[in-house]
Design an enzyme around this catalytic site. Structure first.
Site, short mmCIF file in Angstrom:
data_model
loop_
_atom_site.label_atom_id
_atom_site.label_comp_id
_atom_site.label_asym_id
_atom_site.label_seq_id
_atom_site.Cartn_x
_atom_site.Cartn_y
_atom_site.Cartn_z
N ARG A 1 25.92 50.53 15.01
CA ARG A 1 27.10 50.65 15.86
C ARG A 1 28.34 50.78 14.97
O ARG A 1 28.38 50.23 13.87
CB ARG A 1 27.25 49.42 16.75
N TYR B 1 22.83 57.09 17.06
CA TYR B 1 22.32 55.72 16.96
C TYR B 1 22.39 55.00 18.31
O TYR B 1 23.40 55.12 19.03
CB TYR B 1 23.11 54.93 15.89
N LYS C 1 25.25 49.05 25.53
CA LYS C 1 26.49 48.32 25.22
C LYS C 1 27.69 48.94 25.95
O LYS C 1 28.57 48.22 26.42
CB LYS C 1 26.73 48.34 23.71
N HIS D 1 26.50 39.19 27.14
CA HIS D 1 25.57 39.50 26.05
C HIS D 1 24.57 38.35 25.93
O HIS D 1 24.64 37.55 24.99
CB HIS D 1 26.40 39.67 24.76
N SER E 1 24.52 38.98 17.31
CA SER E 1 23.38 39.71 16.75
C SER E 1 22.79 38.93 15.57
O SER E 1 23.50 38.22 14.88
CB SER E 1 23.83 41.09 16.27
N CYS F 1 20.74 36.38 15.54
CA CYS F 1 20.57 34.93 15.68
C CYS F 1 19.34 34.62 16.53
O CYS F 1 19.19 33.50 17.02
CB CYS F 1 21.81 34.30 16.30
N ASP G 1 18.88 40.83 26.01
CA ASP G 1 20.16 41.22 25.40
C ASP G 1 21.35 41.18 26.37
O ASP G 1 22.44 40.82 25.96
CB ASP G 1 20.03 42.63 24.82
N ARG H 1 14.86 49.77 14.26
CA ARG H 1 14.69 49.30 15.64
C ARG H 1 13.37 49.74 16.25
O ARG H 1 12.76 50.71 15.81
CB ARG H 1 15.81 49.90 16.50
#
Ligand code: OXD
Ligand code: MN
Length: 581
Positions: A70, A198, A207, A227, A249, A251, A278, A367
């Site tokens: 991103r 991406y 997002k 989120h 992100s 975690c 997510d 990913r």
């Protein structure tokens, strides 16, 4: 094919004329269409096949090496008034942004196919769901949208019934990083993304729509777009309780969403059900509770670190019908990434012979895309049109020190302060040192489509609508000892903490009152079956001097959002500061 909705046809015609697309393809979302698009990309080299014996229907995409993540610095929220986007967003005047994007899109699809991708975020028949249409010149985007959302004919029919939709326009352009912009026009409910293929920049349902645009829309409609993962915990009595949890992100959100209970818990009948990993849309229900849906229908997960210990459920779903982006491959053409196992890869993410001197074999942000239905812990409640009732909301971060393993907020407004002050280390702490802490309110720093001050006020107003609000907690799986080792085992053992959280929600266990919140008594976290007993005294200690400094830092952080910080939030901060003395 066209639509019965004139506004949609007109928009598609206008975009196709402006971009000078060679052909227009309306996606119906069928299996046959998916297979055709895959075949076409295999022929063009956009997709590579993987070992069909070990990984049937799995493909590899190698992105341009300069297009792997991103791009927050090129992501804009274009509200009419700059102050409405807030200091938490980059802002551009909408007229200026439109002029810039019109220039970039002019003629950019010459020789390319324009795909019209209708999609529904959330169960197709849910009043809580919202629809969009993405126009893209990338077949990779079209197939990923099919795995990630309810895409195709049924979504189009709903859009025709609703009569409105979020407009997303995307082109990979020439992938020039200097001609790359991700623009959001929340007041127009539209998105324009140019110059990147991406995921987070190009799969506009995720997002861009489900967080940035949806958070803005949710504010005026009285709900929240967050989120957060959504997970159902089934106890030995067969009752399932749902938790929504926000983490920045990296975690462990995906791991927590599909954790496997420790053996002692499995034997008693505990089970974990995955609703989402997510994004979570939270709506106040008529009964005064908060209900959650996962707007997505698939995972776009980080591959590195996904292994047998960290996430066996993810491994089980990745051996068929998945698309991998920027992972490495083994000699026999299986997908591979760091943390998977101890095989040596043959080829790195750029397609070169693997050489450790070139860095990791898989890109650190490589990913996988896969349908949620492939997940062994998939919850059929993910299709429940009414959503699932949420008992607890958890905010988590990565903190080597200070933040205890778990802490309960006194009430909703204290919880808003706890979420708003959330922080996480950008790097792991070196021995004896504290890492660099970045504030990431509600894990929404890169995703909130409007001013954080207004966002916190909206959170407070949602609390006022709930007669049975979820309890709010903070967790930290990442505390380290003096030698830099993690104190808490994490992964499946995190269920031990969730058990306490759910017991609190039903008033089945007490708690220790402290200045910063309610903590468990050491004996109330079940450690049965753990090979090594963690040092709960450290994990549950309250370092008052450290917290005084933390509160001063939070005070400074909130000042950046004045004059829009809600008075109630400042009063909460002062209350905690006074209690700390
Ligand atoms: C993220 C993601 O970056 O989910 O948060 O991809
Ligand atoms: Mn995310």
């Amino acid at each position: 094919m066209t639509s019965t909705l004139a506004a949609l046809n007109e928009w598609v015609d206008q975009v196709s004329a402006h971009t000078r697309a060679s052909q227009v393809h309306w996606c119906d979302g069928s299996d046959a269409e998916y297979r055709r698009l895959v075949e076409q990309m295999l022929a063009s080299g956009d997709l590579l096949s993987l070992n069909p014996d070990t990984h049937p229907d799995c493909y590899l995409h190698r992105s341009d090496p300069n297009d792997v993540a991103r791009v927050e610095h090129l992501t804009f929220v274009c509200t009419a008034r700059k102050e409405d986007a807030g200091p938490n967003n980059h802002w551009m005047d909408p007229a200026e942004a439109h002029a810039l994007m019109n220039g970039l899109f002019a003629g950019c699809m010459e020789g390319r196919t324009l795909y019209v991708v209708p999609y529904c975020m959330g169960p197709i028949d849910s009043p809580l769901s919202r629809c969009g249409v993405e126009i893209t010149d990338s077949a990779y985007v079209a197939v990923n949208m099919r795995l990630m959302t309810r895409m195709g004919q049924a979504a189009l029919e709903r859009i025709e019934r609703d009569g409105h939709f979020v407009k997303g326009l995307h082109s990979t352009g020439d992938l020039d990083p200097d001609r790359r912009y991700i623009m959001h026009f929340p007041e127009e409910l539209s998105i324009q993304s140019f110059g990147s293929g991406y995921g987070g920049n190009a799969l506009l349902g995720k997002k861009c729509h489900a967080l940035r645009i949806a958070s803005f829309q949710a504010r005026s409609e009285g709900w929240l777009a967050e989120h957060m993962l959504i997970v159902g915990i089934e106890n030995p009595e067969g009752e399932v309780r749902y938790i929504a949890a926000a983490f920045p992100s990296a975690c462990g959100k995906t791991n927590l969403a599909m954790l496997i209970p420790p053996e002692a818990y499995r034997e008693q009948g505990w089970k974990v059900w995955t609703v989402g990993d997510d994004i979570c849309w939270l709506h106040p229900g008529e009964d005064g509770r908060l209900y959650a849906i996962n707007p997505e229908a698939g995972f776009f997960g980080v591959a590195p670190g996904t292994g047998d210990k960290t996430n066996p459920n993810a491994l089980a779903m990745l051996d068929r019908e998945a698309i991998f982006t920027n992972v490495a491959t083994t000699e026999d053409n299986q997908p591979w990434w760091e943390g998977l196992d101890d095989r040596t890869p043959a080829t790195d993410w750029r397609g070169r012979d693997f050489d450790p001197r070139n860095g990791p074999a898989a890109h650190p942000n490589s990913r996988f895309t896969v349908s949620i239905k492939r997940c062994p812990s998939y919850s059929d409640q993910a299709e429940n049109a009414a959503g699932v009732p949420i008992d607890a909301i958890i905010f988590g971060g990565r903190r080597a020190t200070l933040a205890p393993l778990v802490m309960e907020a006194r009430d909703w407004k204290h919880g808003v302060l706890v979420g708003g002050a959330m922080a996480s280390e950008t790097t792991a702490a070196a021995i004896g040192q504290v890492g660099v802490v970045r504030r990431d309110p509600m894990a929404m720093k890169p995703f909130c489509g409007y001013h954080f001050g207004d966002y916190w006020a909206h959170w407070l107003s949602i609390g006022n609508k709930l007669t049975r609000p979820p309890k709010i907690f903070q967790v930290n799986w990442f505390r380290r000892d003096a030698e830099g080792r993690f104190i808490w085992p994490g992964f499946g053992d995190n269920l031990r903490v969730l058990e306490w959280v759910l017991a609190r929600c039903r008033d089945q266990v007490g708690a220790r009152e402290t200045a910063v919140g309610l903590l468990p008594e050491a004996g109330d976290i079940n450690l049965d079956g753990l090979a090594q007993v963690p040092d709960l005294d450290s994990l549950l200690a309250v370092d008052e001097a450290g917290w005084r400094e933390e509160m001063a830092a939070i005070d400074g952080f909130l000042k950046d959002f004045e004059p829009r910080v809600p008075a109630l939030m400042k009063a909460e901060l002062e209350r905690v500061r006074a209690a700390l003395g």
